[in-house]
Every structure is written in structure tokens, then in C-alpha cells.
Design an enzyme around this catalytic site. Structure first.
Site, PDB file in Angstrom:
ATOM      1  N   ASP A 213      38.986  29.768  29.947  1.00 31.39           N
ATOM      2  CA  ASP A 213      37.861  28.897  29.622  1.00 31.39           C
ATOM      3  C   ASP A 213      37.140  29.359  28.353  1.00 31.39           C
ATOM      4  O   ASP A 213      36.859  30.553  28.196  1.00 31.39           O
ATOM      5  CB  ASP A 213      36.875  28.928  30.801  1.00 31.39           C
ATOM      6  CG  ASP A 213      35.688  28.011  30.611  1.00 31.39           C
ATOM      7  OD1 ASP A 213      35.878  26.792  30.702  1.00 31.39           O
ATOM      8  OD2 ASP A 213      34.568  28.522  30.381  1.00 31.39           O
ATOM      9  N   GLU A 258      52.327  43.073  31.553  1.00 29.67           N
ATOM     10  CA  GLU A 258      52.714  44.084  32.557  1.00 29.67           C
ATOM     11  C   GLU A 258      53.096  43.435  33.873  1.00 29.67           C
ATOM     12  O   GLU A 258      53.871  43.957  34.645  1.00 29.67           O
ATOM     13  CB  GLU A 258      51.515  45.000  32.859  1.00 29.67           C
ATOM     14  CG  GLU A 258      51.334  46.156  31.923  1.00 29.67           C
ATOM     15  CD  GLU A 258      49.911  46.733  32.063  1.00 29.67           C
ATOM     16  OE1 GLU A 258      49.222  46.475  33.077  1.00 29.67           O
ATOM     17  OE2 GLU A 258      49.497  47.425  31.109  1.00 29.67           O
TER      18      GLU A 258
HETATM   19  C1  NOJ Z   1      34.769  24.459  29.418  1.00 32.06           C
HETATM   20  C2  NOJ Z   1      34.930  23.863  30.778  1.00 32.06           C
HETATM   21  O1  NOJ Z   1      36.057  23.028  30.775  1.00 32.06           O
HETATM   22  C3  NOJ Z   1      33.646  23.129  31.080  1.00 32.06           C
HETATM   23  O2  NOJ Z   1      33.748  22.340  32.236  1.00 32.06           O
HETATM   24  C4  NOJ Z   1      32.536  24.135  31.209  1.00 32.06           C
HETATM   25  O3  NOJ Z   1      31.313  23.458  31.366  1.00 32.06           O
HETATM   26  C5  NOJ Z   1      32.461  25.022  29.964  1.00 32.06           C
HETATM   27  N1  NOJ Z   1      33.729  25.461  29.490  1.00 32.06           N
HETATM   28  C6  NOJ Z   1      31.656  26.259  30.262  1.00 32.06           C
HETATM   29  O4  NOJ Z   1      32.367  27.083  31.143  1.00 32.06           O
END
Ligand code: NOJ
Length: 526
Positions: A213, A258
């Protein structure tokens, strides 16, 4: 520790990418509810695995189900190693992994490496005092001389500062997203090791990979310069990506290598070179390419973006990872204006060179739900695309009334059960497309060339060819909303393998050169 997996043992060719199947994104809150509380759960995800296996996808990526106060519906994690009771318990994850593996599906989890919840014990400790050993696990800065935030950065979801002042210690902390999602400091060795341990924990539990993310934000310019005047409010923050991210990714990559796990990153950057700065042998295995998700429905624009992305990745021996929908953006059918177009787009997505990702419900050509103001829950205005997935054609479509969000339009008619019974449905189209991809090596490993006027492609039509040895396949998509003729492929030698309009009867016959408005075909050279 889990045994390192041999990538060739499951059919992935040694010269290919680490994963060459189709990814399916599950948004757990909205996938399937088994306990009747109106929110999807892990047991629901397990119950839905047969559906995923029937599609023929190779990996399921689940958005977060970890312990969370849910300020950002799970992207604010307060315990990385436990499941939020809303979704179930750790034993359900073990069951999910076992059930998925039994069906030949890999399981990828969301790794939220850039921030935690403000309720995470790391942050509670960090904010407790300037001397706390966890202080530097987050980004704390003194106020500007006027007492305001340290710089002019704006957070996502609202035009507000990306800094929040904390009375207790008299400093501001950084949050690219909500104030409840403080950014962590990857330059701190303790934090870095703790985040890598999260990877180890889940891989050792049997997980095969991760979607990373907001990953481009983990390396930061520690001088925190102001954004230049005139910085547009859209896409705030993403352009803060910094070259130091690459070094952090190298550390993560060692952990993954790993143990034989893979990572696909959310690099929400339009500039292809900027995306590529995060991919490679010492970085991410794969990165989503959002160029088509951000493109208008226009054949010239899609052709340009596909050619540009593919050339840049191919030049480095890499695969793009195409995505047309997710839980953050309006759904494909809503964005492109009709379900017919969404079906045509599926033909494009699933025949492109690279790793395609489906967002749950794309295979049903769902549209966004209409969410009345009093039912809006997301601080980022993304409720519509997160509507519950309709499973049955009975009232509620497998969900209690009310579910956490309203159902999408025509939910009963578009449910899995209804589409199962209709051979012309988007569901069957998706299955046929993935089966075609699996049975035709050229669609996986073949080179790709975007076709143009010189190849006989008229205005308003997107065309590209895949080639491997003697095998040749062409995808044509009509994107201008009028019937097109493409005589160049009507010489009797091109067989229609797939037609997006569900006219399965036409499949298997030779292409007559007619492409009805808003449809696509996949052709094979006989
Ligand atoms: C991207 C994620 O897809 C989204 O849903 C989220 O709000 C933000 N990153 C923050 O984690």
C-alpha cells in the site's frame, strides 16, 4: 519458517515474471457476509473461493482485515498480527490459506508499510514523550515559526494539512492520509525491522505475497520542503516519492526472496519511469500500472498509454500489472459509461501483456452503488465502488438489509447466481477470457505491438497484436460508440475466439470485419 518455494515448481517458467496469472482483489467488507452483520468476513472469503477458482484466477489479494479502528476501513492498522474481530480470527486466515492453496490459488495480503493507526502501540509510545524509544518511529517536527505546520503539505481526502499538532509533546506528526494514519519513519532501524517482521510473520503463516500500500511514500525527503506554489490539489502527496524508497524496498525484497514470496506495489504515479524506479531485482517484483484506470474512454489515448507503458517495461525485461478498477476509484462500468464498454475493456485487460488484476465484481460488470448522503461512510468519498457483491438473485442478494453499504444497481439481475445461468453474461465472458489466456501461451508470453492506421485500424478502434513463434492473436475494441469495420482482419484467416457482447455463437467463426459499437473481439490467426 516456511520452506522457500521453488518458483518453477508451480509452472512459472524460469525466464518469466514471478507470477503470470490473473490477480483478483477482494475487499473483505463487501465480498461475502456469513454471520449476517452486513459486513463481509473471512468465512465469506473462504466460501467465495470456489467462485474465484471457477474464474481461473491465480492469486487473490485481500485488502486489510487486520485489527483496526476502521478510520480508513482497515488501512489504519492497530495490530499487524491479528485479525479484526469484525472479520473473524487468525484461525480463519489459516483456513483461508489452506483452502486457497487446495484450489491452486495464491494468497496475497495488503502490507500497509507507510503508516499505522494512531491507536497502534508503536504510535501510542511514540507520542508519549520526546524521549520515548519509539519517538523516531514516526515523523515528528517542530512547528513553523508562526506555530503552524512544518510545511505546506496537504493530506489525501480533504484539503487540510498533512500535519497534526500534538499538545502533549509540542510537535506536529506527519500523515499523508487521515490524522488517524500517522506516517512511519523508515529511516529508523527499529521501525524498519518491525515492518519487515510483519512480512516474515505472514509469510511464515503461509501467505504467498503482498500488495504494498502507498509504497512509494515510505522513503521521504527528510528536509520536508514545501510543495511548489500552484501544486494541484489532485493526487496530493504521491509526487513526494523519494529515491530512498528503493533502498527500503531492497531490504523488503531480501525478506521476500529468502522465503519465495512476491510483492506488487501500489505506485500511484502516472509517470512510467517513476513507477519503474520502484521495480526490479532489488525492489518490487511488480507494480500496478494505473495508466488505463486514469485514461478517458478513447481509443487513441488507450493505444498511446498501452504502447508507452509496455515499451518502458519491456525494455527492462519487466511486465506491467494492469488494473482497471479497485476500491479507491469509480468502477469500470461506471467510469466508462456502460456495461457493454466494461465488457469490451475486460477483453483488453485480459489479453494485454502483463499481469491483469480484476477487482471483485468486475467479472459481473457491476456499476457503483448510489449512496445517499445519510449512508456515506468513507472519508475519501469512495463508497460507491465498495458496494456489497451480489451473490444470489433473492432480495438482499445474500446480504442482510441493510448491509453496510447499499447494493449496486440491478444487483439481483447481475448477481453471481443470475449470471451463472446466462451463458452470455459478463461472468461467463470473464471465464472464457481467462481460459483463453491460460490455453494460449501467446497471450501470456507473446510480444505485443499496438496497431495503428497502417495496420488497417480505423479511428475509434483500439487494436493490438500478440505474437509468439507462429502464433498470433489480435484484440480489437470499438471505443467511439459507432459500428466500425476492420476489413484488414476479414480475409477469412482470423477466427473469433471471444466476442465481448456475449454472442458466444459467433465465437469460433471467421471474423467478418464488423465491430459493433462498444464491443471487442479477440481474434486468432488460423
Ligand atoms: C491506498 C489504499 O488503496 C486506500 O484505500 C487507502 O485509503 C490509502 N492507500 C491509505 O492506506
Amino acid at each position: 519458517m516456511a520452506e522457500a518455494r521453488d518458483p518453477s515448481a508451480d509452472g512459472t517458467a524460469p525466464d518469466g515474471p514471478p507470477f503470470d496469472g490473473v490477480v483478483y482483489q477482494v475487499y473483505p467488507r463487501s465480498f461475502r457476509d456469513t454471520d449476517g452483520d452486513g459486513v463481509g468476513d473471512l468465512a465469506g472469503m473462504r466460501a467465495g473461493l470456489d467462485h474465484l477458482a471457477s474464474l481461473g484466477v491465480g492469486a487473490v489479494w485481500s485488502s486489510p482485515f487486520f485489527r483496526s479502528p476502521m478510520a480508513d476501513f482497515g488501512y489504519d492498522i492497530s495490530d499487524h498480527r491479528d485479525v479484526d474481530p469484525l472479520f473473524g480470527a487468525l484461525a480463519d486466515v489459516d483456513g483461508l490459506i489452506a483452502d486457497a492453496h487446495a484450489r491452486g490459488l495464491r494468497v496475497w495480503l495488503d502490507w500497509v508499510a507507510n503508516h499505522t493507526s494512531d491507536r497502534h502501540p508503536w504510535f501510542t509510545a511514540s507520542r508519549s514523550s520526546r524521549e520515548d524509544p519509539h519517538r523516531d518511529w514516526y515523523v515528528w517536527r517542530d512547528p513553523a515559526p508562526d506555530g503552524g505546520p512544518p510545511n505546506n503539505w496537504i493530506r489525501h481526502f480533504a484539503p487540510e494539512p498533512a500535519w497534526t499538532y500534538d499538545d502533549a509533546t509540542g510537535q506536529y506528526y506527519l500523515h499523508h492520509f487521515l490524522p488517524e494514519q500517522p506516517d512511519v519513519n523508515w529511516d529508523d532501524p527499529g521501525l524498519r525491522e518491525a515492518q519487515l517482521d510483519v512480512l516474515r510473520f505472514w509469510i511464515d503463516r503461509g501467505v504467498d505475497g503482498f500488495r504494498a500500500d502507498a509504497i512509494v511514500l515510505i522513503g521521504q525527503d527528510r528536509t520536508y520542503p514545501d510543495d511548489p506554489p500552484g501544486t494541484p490539489p489532485d493526487g496530493r502527496g504521491w509526487f513526494h516519492w523519494h529515491p530512498s524508497t528503493r533502498g527500503h524496498l531492497a531490504a523488503a525484497r531480501r525478506v521476500l526472496d529468502e522465503r519465495g514470496a512476491v510483492m506488487i506495489g501500489e505506485a500511484f504515479l502516472e509517470d512510467v519511469d517513476a513507477v519503474l524506479a520502484h521495480v526490479g531485482d532489488d525492489a518490487l517484483h511488480l507494480a500496478f500500472t494505473f495508466q488505463l484506470l486514469l485514461a478517458p474512454w478513447d481509443a487513441t489515448e488507450w493505444a498511446r498509454r498501452i504502447a508507452e507503458v509496455d515499451a518502458a517495461f519491456a525494455a527492462r525485461g519487466l511486465w506491467p500489472a494492469w488494473v482497471l478498477s479497485n476500491h479507491d476509484k469509480p468502477r469500470l462500468a461506471t467510469r466508462v459509461g456502460s456495461r457493454a464498454r466494461a465488457r469490451a475493456a475486460l477483453c483488453v485487460l485480459l489479453t494485454l501483456r502483463g499481469v491483469p488484476t480484476l477487482y471483485q465484481g468486475d467479472e459481473l460488470a457491476l456499476e457503483d452503488a448510489e449512496v445517499p448522503t445519510e449512508r456515506e461512510v468513507d472519508p475519501g468519498g469512495r463508497d460507491g465502488c465498495r458496494a456489497p457483491m451480489p451473490w444470489t438473485s433473492e432480495p438482499g442478494c445474500g446480504w442482510p438489509d441493510p448491509a453496510w453499504l447499499p447494493l449496486p444497481p440491478d444487483a439481483a439481475a447481475l448477481s453471481v447466481a443470475a449470471q451463472e445461468a446466462d451463458p452470455a453474461s459478463a461472468l461467463h465472458l470473464t471465464r472464457r477470457l481467462i481460459a483463453l489466456r491460460s490455453s494460449h501461451e501467446v497471450l501470456v508470453r507473446g510480444a505485443q505491438r499496438v496497431l495503428g492506421a497502417a495496420d488497417g485500424i480505423p479511428d475509434g478502434v483500439l487494436g493490438f497484436v500478440r505474437e509468439l513463434g507462429d502464433a498470433r492473436m489480435v484484440t480489437l475494441a470499438e471505443m467511439a460508440g459507432r459500428t466500425a469495420t476492420v476489413p484488414a482482419f476479414a480475409d477469412g484467416a482470423w477466427v473469433v475466439r471471444i466476442g465481448s457482447d456475449g454472442a458466444a455463437a459467433g465465437e469460433g467463426g471467421t471474423f467478418d470485419g464488423t465491430l459493433p459499437a462498444d464491443t471487442a473481439v479477440v481474434l486468432e490467426r488460423a
